[in-house]
Structures are given as C-alpha cells and as structure tokens.
Design a protein around this motif. Sequence first.
Motif, PDB file in Angstrom:
ATOM      1  N   VAL A  33     -10.036  -8.297   0.329  1.00 36.83           N
ATOM      2  CA  VAL A  33      -9.137  -7.046   0.632  1.00 36.83           C
ATOM      3  C   VAL A  33      -9.706  -6.002   1.458  1.00 36.83           C
ATOM      4  O   VAL A  33     -10.604  -5.385   1.492  1.00 36.83           O
ATOM      5  CB  VAL A  33      -8.754  -6.442  -0.748  1.00 36.83           C
ATOM      6  N   LEU A  49      -9.799  -2.027  -7.830  1.00 36.09           N
ATOM      7  CA  LEU A  49     -10.193  -3.304  -7.165  1.00 36.09           C
ATOM      8  C   LEU A  49     -11.508  -3.957  -7.388  1.00 36.09           C
ATOM      9  O   LEU A  49     -11.851  -5.246  -7.721  1.00 36.09           O
ATOM     10  CB  LEU A  49      -9.776  -3.448  -5.788  1.00 36.09           C
ATOM     11  N   LEU A 123      -5.439  -9.761   2.818  1.00 39.42           N
ATOM     12  CA  LEU A 123      -4.481  -8.740   2.185  1.00 39.42           C
ATOM     13  C   LEU A 123      -4.834  -7.102   2.608  1.00 39.42           C
ATOM     14  O   LEU A 123      -6.262  -7.045   2.717  1.00 39.42           O
ATOM     15  CB  LEU A 123      -4.210  -8.468   0.781  1.00 39.42           C
ATOM     16  N   LEU A 125      -4.737  -2.769   2.374  1.00 40.82           N
ATOM     17  CA  LEU A 125      -4.168  -1.762   1.728  1.00 40.82           C
ATOM     18  C   LEU A 125      -4.131  -0.407   2.661  1.00 40.82           C
ATOM     19  O   LEU A 125      -5.149  -0.200   3.087  1.00 40.82           O
ATOM     20  CB  LEU A 125      -4.668  -1.265   0.394  1.00 40.82           C
ATOM     21  N   ILE A 149       0.241  -3.592   1.813  1.00 41.58           N
ATOM     22  CA  ILE A 149       0.686  -2.414   0.816  1.00 41.58           C
ATOM     23  C   ILE A 149       0.410  -1.261   1.229  1.00 41.58           C
ATOM     24  O   ILE A 149      -0.805  -0.701   1.371  1.00 41.58           O
ATOM     25  CB  ILE A 149      -0.224  -2.995  -0.558  1.00 41.58           C
ATOM     26  N   THR A 162       5.434  -2.769  -0.768  1.00 44.84           N
ATOM     27  CA  THR A 162       4.662  -3.945   0.005  1.00 44.84           C
ATOM     28  C   THR A 162       5.538  -4.681   1.023  1.00 44.84           C
ATOM     29  O   THR A 162       6.523  -4.840   0.877  1.00 44.84           O
ATOM     30  CB  THR A 162       4.503  -4.931  -1.266  1.00 44.84           C
ATOM     31  N   GLN A 205      -1.392   0.915  -5.826  1.00 45.55           N
ATOM     32  CA  GLN A 205      -1.530   0.079  -4.716  1.00 45.55           C
ATOM     33  C   GLN A 205      -2.316  -1.047  -5.214  1.00 45.55           C
ATOM     34  O   GLN A 205      -2.338  -2.095  -4.724  1.00 45.55           O
ATOM     35  CB  GLN A 205      -2.063   0.895  -3.469  1.00 45.55           C
ATOM     36  N   GLU A 208      -0.467  -3.352  -7.363  1.00 46.95           N
ATOM     37  CA  GLU A 208       0.403  -4.302  -6.339  1.00 46.95           C
ATOM     38  C   GLU A 208      -0.544  -5.551  -5.885  1.00 46.95           C
ATOM     39  O   GLU A 208      -0.179  -6.603  -5.882  1.00 46.95           O
ATOM     40  CB  GLU A 208       1.188  -3.482  -5.213  1.00 46.95           C
ATOM     41  N   CYS A 209      -1.803  -4.812  -5.350  1.00 46.34           N
ATOM     42  CA  CYS A 209      -2.556  -5.808  -4.723  1.00 46.34           C
ATOM     43  C   CYS A 209      -3.200  -7.052  -5.853  1.00 46.34           C
ATOM     44  O   CYS A 209      -3.087  -8.168  -5.467  1.00 46.34           O
ATOM     45  CB  CYS A 209      -3.795  -5.086  -4.340  1.00 46.34           C
ATOM     46  N   GLU A 212      -0.159  -9.634  -6.018  1.00 49.39           N
ATOM     47  CA  GLU A 212      -0.163 -10.031  -5.116  1.00 49.39           C
ATOM     48  C   GLU A 212      -1.049 -11.424  -5.195  1.00 49.39           C
ATOM     49  O   GLU A 212      -0.788 -12.546  -4.834  1.00 49.39           O
ATOM     50  CB  GLU A 212      -0.283  -9.383  -3.801  1.00 49.39           C
TER      51      GLU A 212
END
Length: 267
Positions: A33, A49, A123, A125, A149, A162, A205, A208-209, A212
């Motif tokens: 990420v 995260l 992905l 952010l 995101i 997103t 955020q 959402e990550c 996903e």
Amino acid sequence: MDFTDTQIERYSRHIILAEVGGKGQKKLASAKVLIIGAGGLGCPAALYLAAAGIGTIGLVDSDVVDLSNLQRQILHSTDTIGQLKVESGRTMLNAINPDVTVNPYPTNITADNIMKILNDYDLVLDGSDNFTTRYLVNDACFFAGKPLISGSIFRFEGQLTTLKPAHGFPCYRCLYAEPPPAGLVPNCQEAGVLGVLAGTIGTLQAAECLKEIVGAGTSLAGSILMYDALEMTFHKTRVPKDPACALCGANPRIRDLSGNYEVSCAI
C-alpha cells in the motif's frame, strides 16, 4: 506463507473474524500500500495499516516534522521535530509492527516519478494537502489501474471516497472536473483544522483499504462519505461516473501525464 505463533497471536482478533480469517490475514501480509503524504491523514492511516499487518507500506512526503504538525500528525513526536516525516514515520511504524516493511520516499510526487513509484504497489491512499497532487495521483492511478482511496479535511468537515474507474466507477475528475483557481480555497494553515478530524478520516481510509484487500463489505466506490464533526453526522451520497469525463469518459482528452500539474492551492 505460514504465520509464526507470535504472528497468530498478534493478528488473532482479525483471524477470528469470518470476513477476514487466516486467508484474509495472509492477503494483508502480501499487500503493498502506498500512502501519499505522511501528514494529518497519512499518519492515522499508516498506523492502523501497520498494526493490521500490511506487508509493505510506502510513505511519500518531502517535508520535515514541524511543531505545528503535532496537533494532528500522530506518527510524529516532539523528539522527531526537524526529521523527515517519512523517516519519523518509518521508526514509529516499525516500533508498532516489525513485520511490516516501510519504504520511505522523501520526495514530492511529480509527473516524472509517480508511475515508477506506483508500479511497486497494489493500492494507493491519498492524504495530500493540495489539488495539484490530488489530480496527479488520480490520473496516475487511472493509467496504472490502481484503486485509489481519497480523503480530505477542512476545518470541521471531511470527506472520503474510493476511486476505481477501471471497474466502472467514477474517478476524481468525475466528481470535480477541474481544480479551483489558485488562492480560491484557503489551506489549513489559513483556515485551521480540528486535529481529531484527521484521525477520523484517515482511519476510515485505512478501513476502506483493509476491506478492498480482503474483499469484505461494501466498497465506497461510486459514493462519497461526508463527515461533519460539529454536528457529528455522516452522510453518504451516490455519485455517478461522468460519461464526459476528460480522463475516464467515452472520449478522453487526457491520455498521459504530460499536462499542467503545477501547484494551485491547498485543500
């Protein structure tokens, strides 16, 4: 990959969730990420995260820690004032979870370097604080086919969405076709921002990550979530894909990153 006994204990509250389980936790451990901005939004997002066990986190920020940052940028501390934010952030994230590889990028995102950086990640952010970077990141993620995101904050209000135009959902330009003229919108230094607001939106955020990556729940793609800290209200609104979008529409006018991405104004 097999988890050690220590890792199983660390992630046990994830593993017992049916929507995550051991399979989902392995997806998190394999995920890469990229976080644009180690500031108000990037700090809480990165913390959660890392704690969740994301395998690789990239931090992009050219700035150094300033005393005025500490009211909301919780990756940093009084002791790290003057240090590069990406180095201060890496130290904190590694202290929270040594399983995580943290790649610091002490640079500004530009049209010249963004695609090379994006290639190594699954992905993105976006926690940037200016419209130039926001549009550049959106466009680059579209061309690279990376989910994005996007979060933003201002005074007592924040918003989150997103962006997955490759899957038929809108991109950032579908929501806001062009950035506002320079100087029209005051930045946080001029208008102020509630510190905890950054924590709220940055944590969302991160949520959402994780969704996903493990494939759980309902994505915010195609919707925008707005939060008002003074009224303590959340409002989610559906947003359609713009068929005339200059980037992802039927007849795109933006076909590469050669356009004008000069700094306009802060968000």
